[in-house]
Scaffold this motif. Structure first.
Motif, PDB file in Angstrom:
ATOM      1  N   VAL A 122       0.994  -1.028   0.021  1.00 41.47           N
ATOM      2  CA  VAL A 122       0.048   0.086  -0.072  1.00 41.47           C
ATOM      3  C   VAL A 122       1.038   1.260   0.014  1.00 41.47           C
ATOM      4  O   VAL A 122       1.822   1.432   0.992  1.00 41.47           O
ATOM      5  N   SER A 123       0.825   2.173  -0.924  1.00 38.80           N
ATOM      6  CA  SER A 123       1.324   3.297  -1.132  1.00 38.80           C
ATOM      7  C   SER A 123       0.467   4.417  -1.674  1.00 38.80           C
ATOM      8  O   SER A 123      -0.301   4.131  -2.395  1.00 38.80           O
ATOM      9  N   THR A 124       0.904   5.689  -1.405  1.00 38.25           N
ATOM     10  CA  THR A 124      -0.040   6.776  -1.745  1.00 38.25           C
ATOM     11  C   THR A 124       0.118   6.817  -3.404  1.00 38.25           C
ATOM     12  O   THR A 124      -0.639   7.342  -4.092  1.00 38.25           O
ATOM     13  N   GLN A 146      -6.711   5.845   2.043  1.00 37.92           N
ATOM     14  CA  GLN A 146      -5.504   4.865   2.599  1.00 37.92           C
ATOM     15  C   GLN A 146      -6.123   3.774   3.377  1.00 37.92           C
ATOM     16  O   GLN A 146      -5.645   2.766   3.012  1.00 37.92           O
ATOM     17  N   LYS A 147      -7.177   3.944   4.023  1.00 44.55           N
ATOM     18  CA  LYS A 147      -7.889   2.867   4.566  1.00 44.55           C
ATOM     19  C   LYS A 147      -8.618   1.826   3.307  1.00 44.55           C
ATOM     20  O   LYS A 147      -8.699   0.787   3.674  1.00 44.55           O
ATOM     21  N   LEU A 148      -9.166   2.540   2.503  1.00 37.34           N
ATOM     22  CA  LEU A 148      -9.538   1.876   1.392  1.00 37.34           C
ATOM     23  C   LEU A 148      -8.555   0.920   0.819  1.00 37.34           C
ATOM     24  O   LEU A 148      -8.558  -0.465   0.371  1.00 37.34           O
ATOM     25  N   LEU A 149      -7.161   1.624   0.514  1.00 38.73           N
ATOM     26  CA  LEU A 149      -6.162   1.042  -0.257  1.00 38.73           C
ATOM     27  C   LEU A 149      -5.788  -0.162   0.751  1.00 38.73           C
ATOM     28  O   LEU A 149      -5.356  -1.471   0.247  1.00 38.73           O
ATOM     29  N   ILE A 150      -5.813   0.037   2.025  1.00 37.07           N
ATOM     30  CA  ILE A 150      -5.376  -1.424   2.966  1.00 37.07           C
ATOM     31  C   ILE A 150      -6.379  -2.527   2.600  1.00 37.07           C
ATOM     32  O   ILE A 150      -6.221  -3.500   2.570  1.00 37.07           O
ATOM     33  N   ALA A 151      -7.786  -2.053   2.821  1.00 37.62           N
ATOM     34  CA  ALA A 151      -8.626  -3.014   2.482  1.00 37.62           C
ATOM     35  C   ALA A 151      -8.729  -3.786   1.086  1.00 37.62           C
ATOM     36  O   ALA A 151      -8.787  -5.064   1.026  1.00 37.62           O
ATOM     37  N   ARG A 152      -8.224  -2.988   0.245  1.00 37.36           N
ATOM     38  CA  ARG A 152      -8.041  -3.533  -1.274  1.00 37.36           C
ATOM     39  C   ARG A 152      -6.799  -4.810  -1.014  1.00 37.36           C
ATOM     40  O   ARG A 152      -6.953  -5.634  -1.736  1.00 37.36           O
ATOM     41  N   LEU A 191       3.114  -1.349   4.272  1.00 32.40           N
ATOM     42  CA  LEU A 191       2.541  -0.207   4.276  1.00 32.40           C
ATOM     43  C   LEU A 191       3.538   0.868   4.139  1.00 32.40           C
ATOM     44  O   LEU A 191       4.356   1.351   5.018  1.00 32.40           O
ATOM     45  N   ASP A 192       3.592   1.605   3.057  1.00 27.28           N
ATOM     46  CA  ASP A 192       4.666   2.419   2.680  1.00 27.28           C
ATOM     47  C   ASP A 192       4.348   3.793   3.000  1.00 27.28           C
ATOM     48  O   ASP A 192       3.622   4.476   2.159  1.00 27.28           O
ATOM     49  N   ILE A 224       4.862  -4.627   7.535  1.00 27.33           N
ATOM     50  CA  ILE A 224       6.045  -4.157   7.446  1.00 27.33           C
ATOM     51  C   ILE A 224       5.754  -2.534   7.191  1.00 27.33           C
ATOM     52  O   ILE A 224       4.929  -2.090   6.320  1.00 27.33           O
ATOM     53  N   TYR A 225       5.978  -1.676   8.259  1.00 27.46           N
ATOM     54  CA  TYR A 225       5.475  -0.155   8.070  1.00 27.46           C
ATOM     55  C   TYR A 225       6.631   0.610   8.135  1.00 27.46           C
ATOM     56  O   TYR A 225       7.582   0.682   8.931  1.00 27.46           O
ATOM     57  N   VAL A 226       6.469   1.414   6.915  1.00 24.60           N
ATOM     58  CA  VAL A 226       7.685   2.096   6.266  1.00 24.60           C
ATOM     59  C   VAL A 226       7.547   3.667   6.655  1.00 24.60           C
ATOM     60  O   VAL A 226       6.172   4.202   6.320  1.00 24.60           O
TER      61      VAL A 226
END
Length: 258
Positions: free
Chosen positions: A81-83, A147-153, A164-165, A196-198
Motif C-alpha cells: 500500500v502506497s500513496t 488509505q484505509k480503502l487501499l489497505i482493505a484492497r 504499508l509504505d 512492514i510499516y515504512v
C-alpha cells in the motif's frame, strides 16, 4: 521465516544502492522500517517483492528462495500500500469496487462481482472503520479514507505480508491518528498478515510493531526489538546528530538535542 535477506548488495549504473544488507523477519513479528528520504527503503522493498535482483547475496520470502520460485505467484502473497497507487486508480470507481479489485490485482474491476466478494469487502471496510464510505465515488473520499480503502484492497487477496509504505504521508494530525488506530486493530486481529510499516517519523511506530530496522545510505544501521533500537544513543548514531528521545504514552518522539 517470513523474510530472510542475507548479505544483499544491489548495484545499478555504477552506484551501490544497497550494501551488505541482512534482515530476517520471523512469523509473529511486525516490523517498522525507518529511514530518511533516499535511504534505500523503497529499494529494499522492491527486493522483497522480487522486482530487483540482488547483485550479491540471497533473498528468501515465505521460505521461497529467489531463483527457485515463480516470483509472479509469490507477489500474490504480498500486499503493498502506497500513496502513489491512489493516482493509478479510477477516481469515479465506487469504493467497494476499489476494494474488490484487490482480489484480482487490477486497476478497475472487470470480473463478475460475487456475493462473497461483496461480503468480504464490507467486512474489511468495517474492520478498518470505513464502512460508511460504501458506494461512494473514490474521488469524494479524503486522503485518510483513501488509505484505509487501499489497505482493505490489499487485504482482499489475503496476503501473508502487508507493506504499508508511508501510509500517513500527507495526512493531518487527526486523520493520521484514525488511520494508525485502524492499523493497530489490523495488527491485533486474528490471522493478521506480517506488517512492514515504512516511515521516517518515529511517532508513527505503534507498540504493535515489535521490531524496527534503521536504514541509511543503503546500509542497515541497527535492527532488533523496537525498544532496543529506538533509544537516544541508537537514534543519535542513526541520524548522525544528537537527538533526544521522549516517550509520550506508548509512542516515541524525537527532537534535536539542545
Amino acid at each position: 521465516m517470513i523474510i530472510d535477506i542475507e548479505h544483499v548488495t544491489w548495484r545499478r549504473e555504477g552506484l551501490t544502492l544497497l550494501n551488505d544488507v541482512s534482515w530476517q523477519v520471523s512469523s509473529g513479528e511486525h516490523w517498522a522500517l525507518l529511514g530518511l528520504n533516499g535511504s534505500g527503503k523503497t529499494t529494499l522493498l522492491n527486493m522483497v517483492n522480487g522486482y530487483f535482483w540482488p547483485s550479491e547475496g540471497s533473498v528468501s520470502v515465505l521460505d521461497h528462495r529467489f531463483g527457485e520460485v515463480d516470483l509472479r505467484e509469490l507477489r500474490k502473497t504480498i500486499g503493498w500500500v502506497s500513496t502513489s497507487l491512489q493516482e493509478k486508480l479510477y477516481a469515479s470507481d465506487r469504493t467497494q469496487n476499489i476494494v474488490i479489485s484487490g482480489k484480482h490485482a487490477t486497476i478497475g474491476l472487470y470480473d463478475l462481482i460475487l456475493d462473497e466478494d461483496l461480503d468480504a469487502a464490507r467486512s474489511l471496510m468495517e474492520m478498518l472503520g470505513c464502512a460508511h464510505l460504501w458506494d461512494r465515488e473514490f474521488r469524494t473520499c479524503s486522503q485518510g479514507e483513501k488509505q484505509k480503502l487501499l489497505i482493505a484492497r490489499a487485504l482482499m487477496a489475503k496476503p501473508r505480508i502487508l507493506i504499508l509504505d508511508e501510509p500517513c504521508n500527507g495526512l493531518d494530525l487527526f486523520s493520521r491518528e484514525r488511520l494508525l488506530a485502524s492499523i493497530k486493530d489490523l495488527a491485533e486481529s486474528k490471522d493478521a498478515p506480517t506488517l512492514i510499516y515504512v516511515t521516517h517519523h518515529t511517532e508513527e511506530i505503534l507498540p504493535v510493531f515489535t521490531h524496527a530496522l534503521l536504514i541509511r545510505g543503503g546500509e542497515v544501521v541497527r535492527r532488533g526489538r523496537t525498544e532496543d533500537v529506538l533509544t537516544t544513543d541508537g537514534l543519535s548514531d542513526f541520524f548522525e546528530a544528537p537527538v533526544a528521545v521522549e516517550k509520550h504514552g506508548d509512542r516515541i518522539y524525537v527532537r534535536v538535542a539542545e
